[in-house]
Design an enzyme around this catalytic site. Structure first.
Site, PDB file in Angstrom:
ATOM      1  N   GLY A 122       2.118-108.315  47.273  1.00 49.63           N
ATOM      2  CA  GLY A 122       1.536-107.046  46.823  1.00 49.63           C
ATOM      3  C   GLY A 122       0.303-106.640  47.600  1.00 49.63           C
TER       4      GLY A 122
ATOM      5  N   SER B 196      -5.497-112.175  57.712  1.00 42.99           N
ATOM      6  CA  SER B 196      -5.922-113.581  57.865  1.00 42.99           C
ATOM      7  C   SER B 196      -5.954-114.029  59.314  1.00 42.99           C
ATOM      8  CB  SER B 196      -4.956-114.508  57.089  1.00 42.99           C
ATOM      9  OG  SER B 196      -4.877-114.114  55.759  1.00 42.99           O
TER      10      SER B 196
ATOM     11  N   SER C   8       1.769-108.153  60.276  1.00 43.22           N
ATOM     12  CA  SER C   8       1.998-107.386  59.047  1.00 43.22           C
ATOM     13  C   SER C   8       1.403-105.983  59.212  1.00 43.22           C
ATOM     14  CB  SER C   8       1.315-108.102  57.884  1.00 43.22           C
ATOM     15  OG  SER C   8       1.421-107.288  56.744  1.00 43.22           O
TER      16      SER C   8
ATOM     17  N   HIS D 297      10.501-106.229  55.040  1.00 43.98           N
ATOM     18  CA  HIS D 297      10.343-107.057  53.826  1.00 43.98           C
ATOM     19  C   HIS D 297      10.412-106.136  52.616  1.00 43.98           C
ATOM     20  CE1 HIS D 297       7.436-109.955  51.462  1.00 43.98           C
ATOM     21  NE2 HIS D 297       8.649-109.888  50.924  1.00 43.98           N
TER      22      HIS D 297
ATOM     23  N   GLY E 289      -5.004-110.177  52.129  1.00 46.15           N
ATOM     24  CA  GLY E 289      -6.324-110.751  51.834  1.00 46.15           C
ATOM     25  C   GLY E 289      -6.368-111.721  50.682  1.00 46.15           C
TER      26      GLY E 289
ATOM     27  N   HIS F 123       6.399-106.752  61.210  1.00 43.32           N
ATOM     28  CA  HIS F 123       6.683-107.026  59.788  1.00 43.32           C
ATOM     29  C   HIS F 123       6.296-105.805  58.967  1.00 43.32           C
ATOM     30  CE1 HIS F 123       7.369-109.663  56.310  1.00 43.32           C
ATOM     31  NE2 HIS F 123       6.352-109.048  55.762  1.00 43.32           N
TER      32      HIS F 123
ATOM     33  N   ASP G 127       6.042-104.285  55.368  1.00 38.12           N
ATOM     34  CA  ASP G 127       6.031-104.529  53.920  1.00 38.12           C
ATOM     35  C   ASP G 127       6.343-103.233  53.183  1.00 38.12           C
ATOM     36  OD1 ASP G 127       3.439-106.892  54.360  1.00 38.12           O
ATOM     37  OD2 ASP G 127       5.448-107.279  53.626  1.00 38.12           O
TER      38      ASP G 127
ATOM     39  N   ASP H 177       4.778-115.922  54.618  1.00 38.63           N
ATOM     40  CA  ASP H 177       4.084-114.643  54.503  1.00 38.63           C
ATOM     41  C   ASP H 177       2.958-114.800  53.486  1.00 38.63           C
ATOM     42  OD1 ASP H 177       5.266-111.231  53.733  1.00 38.63           O
ATOM     43  OD2 ASP H 177       3.248-112.038  54.053  1.00 38.63           O
TER      44      ASP H 177
ATOM     45  N   GLY I  76      -1.494-111.037  58.813  1.00 37.68           N
ATOM     46  CA  GLY I  76      -2.177-109.763  58.514  1.00 37.68           C
ATOM     47  C   GLY I  76      -3.665-109.917  58.726  1.00 37.68           C
TER      48      GLY I  76
ATOM     49  N   MET J 294       6.860-101.652  49.547  1.00 36.95           N
ATOM     50  CA  MET J 294       6.521-101.984  48.167  1.00 36.95           C
ATOM     51  C   MET J 294       6.769-100.767  47.271  1.00 36.95           C
ATOM     52  SD  MET J 294       2.965-104.038  48.761  1.00 36.95           S
ATOM     53  CE  MET J 294       2.856-105.349  49.964  1.00 36.95           C
TER      54      MET J 294
ATOM     55  N   MET K  36       7.187-116.904  50.277  1.00 39.02           N
ATOM     56  CA  MET K  36       5.908-116.226  50.031  1.00 39.02           C
ATOM     57  C   MET K  36       4.856-117.268  49.714  1.00 39.02           C
ATOM     58  SD  MET K  36       6.205-113.053  50.608  1.00 39.02           S
ATOM     59  CE  MET K  36       4.550-112.602  50.066  1.00 39.02           C
TER      60      MET K  36
ATOM     61  N   MET L 155      10.095-105.392  49.091  1.00 43.60           N
ATOM     62  CA  MET L 155       9.549-105.845  47.808  1.00 43.60           C
ATOM     63  C   MET L 155       9.807-104.716  46.797  1.00 43.60           C
ATOM     64  SD  MET L 155       6.055-107.618  49.215  1.00 43.60           S
ATOM     65  CE  MET L 155       6.073-106.721  50.771  1.00 43.60           C
TER      66      MET L 155
END
Ligand code: DX5
Ligand code: ZN
Length: 222
Positions: free
Chosen positions: A143, A201, A9, A67, A146, A34, A36, A177, A199, A38, A138, A69
């Site tokens: 958004g 994690s 991510s 992705h 963490g 990936h 993101d 994700d 990401g 937003m 998801m 969003m």
């Protein structure tokens, strides 16, 4: 079920080390970046846009996993110049015409993926199995990085896998994700996940990034 695939991510990457990070991904044959995107409306955050995608494309040949969003994605897909080998995911919650948007992604040469928030039922996508190459489940509310896994999403992954297989869509991949930790990844894999968005994690957590990635693949082969 094919080989487990990692999709780092990129919103979690250290922008001051982005070049060396992507070169490491190339060395380790990471299959997707990936991205993101937003809009601050569908999700309460603003993240990554067309300029970042363009620059990353110029810098590396790793396919993108974009992705979206964003509200009403249909007329914005072209902004990201999708290419053969890319995934483009759109949320079923963001358009009244999801089948048309997925067909548009395919007409632009990329692989269509339908994304579902944790609370969105699988019934929302049952009619579009023929139109996708993958479904994005998801595992957190989109958004932010963490966050903690929404626990019921694990069972949702296995229910989706059974539904796809029962209807003859064995080739449709499942992407997950959100809070993909090494421990959660094992449970997600058991449930049927194929592509893992990682990401803070897993890949971008403190420590050696290469070790995190090799450790993930080792875990997946057990
Ligand atoms: C949610 C984000 C996160 C992020 C992954 O909208 O898309 O899933 O990329 O970050 P971690 O691994 O911290 O959940
Ligand atoms: Zn994402």
């Amino acid at each position: 079920m094919g080989k487990a695939q990692l999709a780092p991510s990129m919103m979690c990457a250290d922008i001051f080390k982005l070049g060396e990070t992507i070169r490491l991904f190339e060395k380790l044959n990471v299959p997707y970046l990936h991205i993101d995107v937003m809009d601050g409306s569908f999700v309460p955050n603003l993240m990554l846009g067309t300029a970042e995608v363009k620059q990353m494309r110029q810098f590396s040949g790793i396919p993108m996993d974009i992705h979206l969003m964003i509200e009403e994605p249909g007329d914005k897909i072209e902004w990201f110049a999708p290419q053969k080998g890319d995934y483009v995911s759109v949320h079923v919650e963001t358009t009244r015409h999801i089948q048309r948007v997925l067909a548009r992604i395919r007409s632009l040469g990329a692989k269509p993926m339908a994304a579902l928030n944790p609370a969105t039922p699988l019934s929302m996508i049952e009619e579009i199995f023929p139109d996708v190459d993958a479904i994005l489940v998801m595992c957190v509310n989109p958004g932010y990085a963490g966050q903690k896994l929404v626990p019921q999403t694990l069972e949702k992954i296995s229910r989706l896998r059974s539904l796809l297989d029962d209807k003859g869509f064995e080739k449709v991949e499942i992407e997950v994700d959100g809070n993909v930790t090494p421990e959660n990844a094992v449970k997600m894999r058991k449930a049927g996940a194929d592509i893992f968005v990682a990401g803070t994690s897993l890949i971008f957590k403190p420590g050696d990034m290469e070790e995190h990635i090799l450790g993930f693949y080792k875990e997946m082969e057990k």
